[in-house]
Design a protein around this motif. Structure first.
Motif, short mmCIF file in Angstrom:
data_model
loop_
_atom_site.label_atom_id
_atom_site.label_comp_id
_atom_site.label_asym_id
_atom_site.label_seq_id
_atom_site.Cartn_x
_atom_site.Cartn_y
_atom_site.Cartn_z
N LYS A 133 -46.93 20.37 61.49
CA LYS A 133 -45.05 20.57 62.59
C LYS A 133 -44.16 19.66 62.20
CE LYS A 133 -47.08 21.93 66.85
NZ LYS A 133 -46.89 22.18 68.11
N PHE A 134 -44.48 18.78 61.59
CA PHE A 134 -43.46 17.43 61.18
C PHE A 134 -43.28 17.51 59.97
CE2 PHE A 134 -42.38 12.63 61.49
CZ PHE A 134 -41.39 13.07 62.59
N ILE A 135 -44.16 17.77 58.87
CA ILE A 135 -44.23 18.20 57.78
C ILE A 135 -43.32 20.18 57.34
CG2 ILE A 135 -44.28 18.24 55.16
CD1 ILE A 135 -46.93 16.68 55.78
N SER A 136 -41.66 18.91 58.12
CA SER A 136 -40.64 21.18 57.85
C SER A 136 -39.14 20.53 57.84
CB SER A 136 -40.89 21.46 59.44
OG SER A 136 -40.03 22.37 59.35
N TYR A 137 -38.74 21.50 56.60
CA TYR A 137 -37.38 21.14 56.25
C TYR A 137 -36.46 21.88 57.47
CZ TYR A 137 -33.21 22.58 54.29
OH TYR A 137 -31.33 22.65 54.13
N GLU A 138 -36.49 22.14 58.64
CA GLU A 138 -36.07 22.45 59.89
C GLU A 138 -35.75 21.47 60.38
OE1 GLU A 138 -36.68 24.63 63.89
OE2 GLU A 138 -35.44 26.69 61.46
N LYS A 211 -39.16 30.12 51.86
CA LYS A 211 -39.86 30.52 53.09
C LYS A 211 -40.69 30.31 53.90
CE LYS A 211 -45.15 31.36 51.92
NZ LYS A 211 -46.42 30.96 51.77
N GLU A 212 -39.86 28.78 54.43
CA GLU A 212 -39.92 28.40 55.68
C GLU A 212 -38.90 28.89 56.37
OE1 GLU A 212 -38.60 24.11 57.55
OE2 GLU A 212 -39.78 24.15 56.49
N PHE A 213 -38.21 29.16 56.38
CA PHE A 213 -37.28 30.13 56.85
C PHE A 213 -37.05 31.48 57.00
CE2 PHE A 213 -33.22 31.85 56.50
CZ PHE A 213 -32.94 31.52 57.65
N ASN A 214 -37.59 31.92 56.64
CA ASN A 214 -37.74 33.14 56.46
C ASN A 214 -38.99 33.73 57.67
OD1 ASN A 214 -36.11 33.61 54.67
ND2 ASN A 214 -37.50 34.14 52.99
N ARG A 215 -40.16 32.66 57.61
CA ARG A 215 -41.52 32.72 58.67
C ARG A 215 -40.59 32.66 59.74
NH1 ARG A 215 -44.28 28.75 60.77
NH2 ARG A 215 -43.43 27.21 59.15
N LEU A 216 -39.58 31.45 60.17
CA LEU A 216 -39.41 31.12 60.84
C LEU A 216 -38.16 31.76 61.59
CD1 LEU A 216 -39.06 27.06 61.30
CD2 LEU A 216 -40.92 28.51 62.10
N ARG A 217 -37.14 31.92 60.39
CA ARG A 217 -35.94 33.71 61.29
C ARG A 217 -36.44 34.89 61.28
NH1 ARG A 217 -35.04 28.53 61.19
NH2 ARG A 217 -36.03 29.01 63.83
N ARG A 218 -36.71 35.56 62.03
CA ARG A 218 -37.44 36.77 61.89
C ARG A 218 -36.06 37.57 62.17
NH1 ARG A 218 -42.16 37.26 67.35
NH2 ARG A 218 -43.69 35.47 65.54
#
Length: 378
Positions: A133-138, A211-218
Motif C-alpha cells: 500500500k505504501f509503495i504507491s505514487y498516489e 498502470k497504478e492510476f488506471n487501476r485506481l481510477r475506474r
C-alpha cells in the motif's frame, strides 16, 4: 458556550441586560477547517487511514518498534512516526512530515521484518500488505502535497495561539492566510512540480505510475456520463478540492468575526479616519460604562493623529499607558479589544490536564493538591 437560548452567552446576556460577544476559539476553528478539508474525498481519507495503520503496526509491537527506531536512528533525516489525533492541532502535520522524511527508512523496515526470523507469520503478512500500500505514487504525491498544506495551516494555528495576538490582528492574519491559499491554488506550476517530485521519489521502487492510476481510477462505462481525466488533471483537481474546502471554511469563520466586530474595525490605526458616530454608538452599547457616543467620537478624533503613528495594537497599548488617563473612553475601547480572547487553547489544555490528573482512581484528591499538580503539569 454560544447557545442563543441556554448557552453561557445567553445566560450572561440576560443577567447583565446587554449584548455579550461570543467569539469561538480561532485555533480550534483552524483545526476544524483542516479536518473537514481532509474528509473531502476518498483519496485523502484513505491516506490518513494508511498513516494511522502504519503507526499502529509499529507501535503495537516492541520488536517492530525497535526495528523502526534502529533504522531511523541511522538516517540523518529520519523522524519517528506520529499518531493522528482528532484533538491534537498539530497531529496531521507532524504525522505527514515524519512519514515523508522517513519514507525510505520505513520501506527498509518492512523488508527487515519480512526477512527476520524473530517475527511471526502474521507480522510479516501485515508488513507486506502495508508495504504494498505504501509503495504507491498516489501516496507519495498526496503526502508531499499535504505536507505543504498542513505546514501553512499549522503555522496559522500556532500564531492564533500567541499571547500577544489580539482579535483584530487575528482577523488580518486569517485574511493573509486566505490570500496565500488562493495563490497556492492558482499556482499551476507549483502543483505540477509536486507531481514531478512524486515521480522522482517513487522511481527507485519500479512502480508503473500509469498502470497504478488506471487501476485506481475506474472509468465510467456510460458514454453519456464518462469523464476522461489525465493523471495530471486528476491530481490537480484533487489538490484544488483541499484548497477550496480550506478557503470556504476560513472565509466562513472570518465572516463571522467581521459580523461580530464590524463596529470595532475602524479603530485600527490604518482605518481610524473612516470611523463614524454610528459605530461609536454601537460600541457604547457593547462596552459597559460607556454612555456618551459623541464624547467617545470626539476623543477618538483628538487622538487620531497619534493613533495613526502606531504600527499595531501593541503600539496602541503603549500609547494608552502614556495618555490613557486623559482619554478614558478611548482607553475603555482599546482595553476591550485587547482583552477579547481569540483562542481558548490554554484554558482547554488546563481542563484536559485536570481530566488526566483527577481520574476515577483519584476521586478524593483535595483541591489544594489538585491545584499544585495542575501547576506542575501545565
Amino acid at each position: 458556550m454560544g447557545g442563543i437560548y441556554e448557552g453561557v452567552q445567553a445566560c450572561v446576556t440576560n443577567h447583565l441586560h446587554r449584548e455579550i460577544l461570543h467569539i469561538s476559539c480561532g485555533a480550534h476553528n483552524s483545526n476544524l477547517a483542516v479536518e473537514y478539508a481532509c474528509n473531502c474525498s476518498v483519496e485523502y481519507i484513505n491516506l490518513f487511514m494508511l498513516l494511522q495503520e502504519l503507526y499502529n503496526y509499529f507501535t503495537l509491537s516492541i520488536k517492530r518498534c525497535h526495528v523502526l527506531r534502529e533504522a531511523l536512528d541511522k538516517s540523518p533525516y529520519g523522524l519517528n512516526i506520529k499518531s493522528l489525533s482528532n484533538t491534537g492541532w498539530t497531529a496531521n502535520y507532524e504525522s505527514i512530515h515524519a512519514v515523508i522524511e522517513s519514507y525510505d527508512g520505513i520501506i527498509y523496515c518492512f523488508q527487515l521484518i519480512e526477512e527476520g526470523e524473530q517475527f511471526d507469520k502474521e507480522s510479516k503478512l501485515q508488513g507486506k500488505n502495508l508495504r504494498n500500500k505504501f509503495i504507491s505514487y498516489e501516496v507519495i504525491v498526496l503526502l508531499k502535497f499535504m505536507k505543504n498544506i498542513t505546514r501553512t495551516t499549522n503555522s496559522l494555528t500556532a500564531h492564533l495561539q500567541a499571547k500577544q495576538l489580539n482579535i483584530l490582528s487575528s482577523m488580518e492574519l486569517i485574511t493573509n492566510t486566505l490570500k496565500l491559499i488562493e495563490m497556492m491554488r492558482n499556482d499551476d506550476q507549483s502543483l505540477k512540480n509536486i507531481l514531478l517530485l512524486g515521480e522522482k521519489h517513487i522511481e527507485p521502487y519500479d512502480v508503473d505510475i500509469d498502470k497504478e492510476f488506471n487501476r485506481l481510477r475506474r472509468i465510467d462505462p456510460k458514454p453519456a456520463t464518462v469523464v476522461q481525466l489525465t493523471r495530471e488533471s486528476f491530481y490537480l483537481k484533487l489538490f484544488r478540492e483541499i484548497f477550496d474546502h480550506l478557503y470556504k471554511t476560513y472565509s466562513g469563520f472570518l465572516n463571522v468575526l467581521n459580523e461580530k466586530l464590524q463596529w470595532f474595525v475602524n479603530v485600527l490605526h490604518s482605518r481610524i479616519e473612516n470611523l463614524t458616530l454610528n459605530e461609536c454608538q454601537h460600541m457604547c452599547e457593547l462596552i459597559p460604562k460607556l454612555t456618551s457616543p459623541p464624547l467617545l467620537f470626539k476623543e477618538l478624533q483628538l487622538l487620531s493623529d497619534q493613533i495613526k503613528e502606531c504600527d499595531n495594537m501593541n503600539g496602541m497599548a503603549k500609547l494608552l499607558q502614556e495618555c490613557g488617563h486623559l482619554y478614558p473612553k478611548v482607553s475603555s475601547i482599546y482595553n476591550y479589544i485587547l482583552t477579547l480572547p481569540n483562542t481558548t487553547a490554554t484554558n482547554e489544555r488546563s481542563f484536559s490536564k485536570m481530566k488526566i490528573i483527577k481520574n476515577y482512581l483519584r476521586a478524593k484528591l483535595t483541591n489544594d493538591k489538585l491545584e499544585y499538580l495542575l501547576l506542575c503539569s501545565v
